[in-house]
Motif scaffolding. Structure first.
Motif, PDB file in Angstrom:
ATOM      1  N   LYS A  44     104.576  55.513 175.273  1.00  0.00           N
ATOM      2  CA  LYS A  44     103.544  55.963 174.317  1.00  0.00           C
ATOM      3  C   LYS A  44     104.232  56.541 173.095  1.00  0.00           C
ATOM      4  CE  LYS A  44      99.883  57.797 172.318  1.00  0.00           C
ATOM      5  NZ  LYS A  44      98.909  56.929 171.584  1.00  0.00           N
ATOM      6  N   ASN A  68      89.143  53.202 170.131  1.00  0.00           N
ATOM      7  CA  ASN A  68      89.832  54.410 170.557  1.00  0.00           C
ATOM      8  C   ASN A  68      90.190  55.287 169.378  1.00  0.00           C
ATOM      9  OD1 ASN A  68      92.970  54.954 170.128  1.00  0.00           O
ATOM     10  ND2 ASN A  68      92.643  52.742 170.054  1.00  0.00           N
ATOM     11  N   MET A  70      92.489  58.200 170.226  1.00  0.00           N
ATOM     12  CA  MET A  70      93.176  59.041 171.206  1.00  0.00           C
ATOM     13  C   MET A  70      93.752  60.298 170.562  1.00  0.00           C
ATOM     14  SD  MET A  70      92.621  57.167 173.779  1.00  0.00           S
ATOM     15  CE  MET A  70      93.592  57.896 175.093  1.00  0.00           C
ATOM     16  N   GLY A  71      94.249  60.122 169.323  1.00  0.00           N
ATOM     17  CA  GLY A  71      94.831  61.272 168.633  1.00  0.00           C
ATOM     18  C   GLY A  71      96.268  61.559 169.028  1.00  0.00           C
ATOM     19  N   LEU A  72      96.970  60.501 169.404  1.00  0.00           N
ATOM     20  CA  LEU A  72      98.412  60.598 169.724  1.00  0.00           C
ATOM     21  C   LEU A  72      98.717  61.580 170.857  1.00  0.00           C
ATOM     22  CD1 LEU A  72     100.512  60.429 166.420  1.00  0.00           C
ATOM     23  CD2 LEU A  72     100.958  59.209 168.540  1.00  0.00           C
ATOM     24  N   ASN A 127     106.241  53.563 164.881  1.00  0.00           N
ATOM     25  CA  ASN A 127     104.831  53.294 164.615  1.00  0.00           C
ATOM     26  C   ASN A 127     104.491  53.607 163.157  1.00  0.00           C
ATOM     27  OD1 ASN A 127     102.090  53.048 164.569  1.00  0.00           O
ATOM     28  ND2 ASN A 127     101.694  54.456 166.281  1.00  0.00           N
ATOM     29  N   SER A 129     101.680  52.973 161.815  1.00  0.00           N
ATOM     30  CA  SER A 129     100.273  53.337 161.655  1.00  0.00           C
ATOM     31  C   SER A 129     100.138  54.841 161.745  1.00  0.00           C
ATOM     32  CB  SER A 129      99.418  52.704 162.750  1.00  0.00           C
ATOM     33  OG  SER A 129      99.267  51.341 162.491  1.00  0.00           O
ATOM     34  N   PRO A 131     100.117  58.762 160.888  1.00  0.00           N
ATOM     35  CA  PRO A 131      99.548  59.409 159.700  1.00  0.00           C
ATOM     36  C   PRO A 131     100.665  59.750 158.719  1.00  0.00           C
ATOM     37  CG  PRO A 131      99.627  60.948 161.519  1.00  0.00           C
ATOM     38  CD  PRO A 131     100.046  59.626 162.066  1.00  0.00           C
ATOM     39  N   ASN A 194      98.585  46.652 165.162  1.00  0.00           N
ATOM     40  CA  ASN A 194      97.973  47.838 165.725  1.00  0.00           C
ATOM     41  C   ASN A 194      96.467  47.638 165.669  1.00  0.00           C
ATOM     42  OD1 ASN A 194      97.459  50.547 166.566  1.00  0.00           O
ATOM     43  ND2 ASN A 194      99.380  51.175 165.594  1.00  0.00           N
ATOM     44  N   SER A 195      95.705  48.577 166.222  1.00  0.00           N
ATOM     45  CA  SER A 195      94.248  48.427 166.244  1.00  0.00           C
ATOM     46  C   SER A 195      93.697  48.321 164.816  1.00  0.00           C
ATOM     47  CB  SER A 195      93.612  49.622 166.960  1.00  0.00           C
ATOM     48  OG  SER A 195      94.134  50.827 166.469  1.00  0.00           O
TER      49      SER A 195
END
Ligand SMILES: CC(C)(C)CCc1c(C(=O)O)[nH]c(=O)[nH]c1=O
Length: 312
Positions: A44, A68, A70-72, A127, A129, A131, A194-195
């Motif tokens: 993850k 989703n 999830m908020g990491l 990642n 994506s 923030p 990614n999503s």
């Protein structure tokens, strides 16, 4: 038939593994992936500190996929660094990928420096994506910030690594991002996609958003994003310099979609929503289905058809 492949100079016994974020937050989940028929596994996305993530419901399956926010949620990067230190690279035929998603460039630098110092065989997927500065678009949608981040991170990583990219929907964006990726010598792969960001799922009866965080806004995955994923895989396959590879992810629910991802140019295929819904047994099913498709079409290896999608 042969489903093996290689990414960042490392051999995978078969092209399938999990999408970062799915079935990979805890060691117990990673163990189930290790015992599954996947060809690899990825952790993850890690942040510098432990994160609880967003309040539930934060993931919901939908008729044609999932949403989703999830908020990491993750154990913090040291947990995954320890996992990578203890991983048995000699006896495990599956290579280990580690995903990093710093909340700032500084956090990404600090985490990458720790992994580089540990000098492990795991492969980093950063990642993009994640923030960026609040109020600004995610890193993957801020071309200048993306280029700057890569120019800072690539020399620290030194070894071959990859980045997880959000989906793009404009040809000019495919061109711009590919041009940036092509400048970074040790950027060995891009993982697309990614999503699809900030979708909204609403329950008709209750007239209420399905997930709690962000007023119900969340990333879309699964069957509904297959054609966007195929386009991103093929766009980068067409544009990236020789030697740079694309990992395809998005909408793989059977061997058929996995076949299409390879036809579009994917060198490996990650599974998100379908893994979340079916569990790691899915890898045995999708492998068998792809083998049957290849047999029926007369292909012996993935190289026989990778990137060979025809146009009219
Ligand atoms: C969306 C972010 C929280 C900024 C990054 C982590 C992430 C998440 C998540 O942890 O919410 N979900 C995804 O579908 N893709 C992601 O990259």
């Amino acid at each position: 038939v042969d489903l093996s492949t290689s990414i960042a100079g490392v051999s995978l016994p078969n092209l399938f593994f999990n999408a970062s974020g799915v079935w990979c937050q805890h060691e117990s989940e990673l163990k189930e992936l290790l015992n599954s028929e996947s060809g690899s596994l990825i952790t993850k996305s890690a942040t510098f500190e432990y994160r609880e993530g967003n309040p539930s419901p934060r993931y919901v399956p939908l008729p044609a996929g999932s949403i989703n926010s999830m908020g990491l949620p993750n154990e913090g990067y040291e947990y995954y660094l320890n996992y990578a230190k203890n991983y048995d690279y000699t006896n495990n035929v599956k290579p280990l990928f580690v995903s990093l998603s710093g909340l700032s460039l500084q956090d990404n630098v600090k985490m990458v420096e720790q992994f580089v110092a540990a000098d492990l065989p795991c492969i980093l997927e950063i990642n993009f994506s994640c923030p960026n500065v609040p109020g600004k678009p995610q890193l993957g949608y801020d071309m200048d910030a993306m280029e700057n981040a890569l120019k800072v991170l690539a020399p620290i990583v030194k070894k071959p690594f990859g980045i997880k990219l959000p989906p793009y929907f404009d040809i000019a964006h495919f061109d711009a991002v590919a041009a940036i990726v092509n400048k970074i010598d040790n950027l060995a792969f891009v993982t697309c996609v990614n999503s699809v960001g900030n979708g909204l799922a609403i329950d008709f009866e209750t007239e209420t958003a399905l997930i709690k965080p962000k007023d119900g806004f969340g990333g879309l995955g699964g069957a509904m994003i297959l054609n966007t994923a195929l386009a991103n895989v093929n766009a980068f396959h067409r544009r990236l310099n020789e030697g740079k590879k694309v990992i395809g992810v998005g909408g793989v629910t059977s061997g058929k979609e996995a076949f299409l991802h390879v036809l579009a140019g994917a060198s490996a295929v990650q599974i998100g929503t379908q893994l979340k819904e079916e569990g790691p047994v899915f890898f045995a099913r999708v492998k068998k289905e792809l083998e049957e498709i290849m047999q029926a079409k007369g292909y012996k290896s993935l190289d026989d058809f990778r990137g060979k999608v025809k146009t009219l």
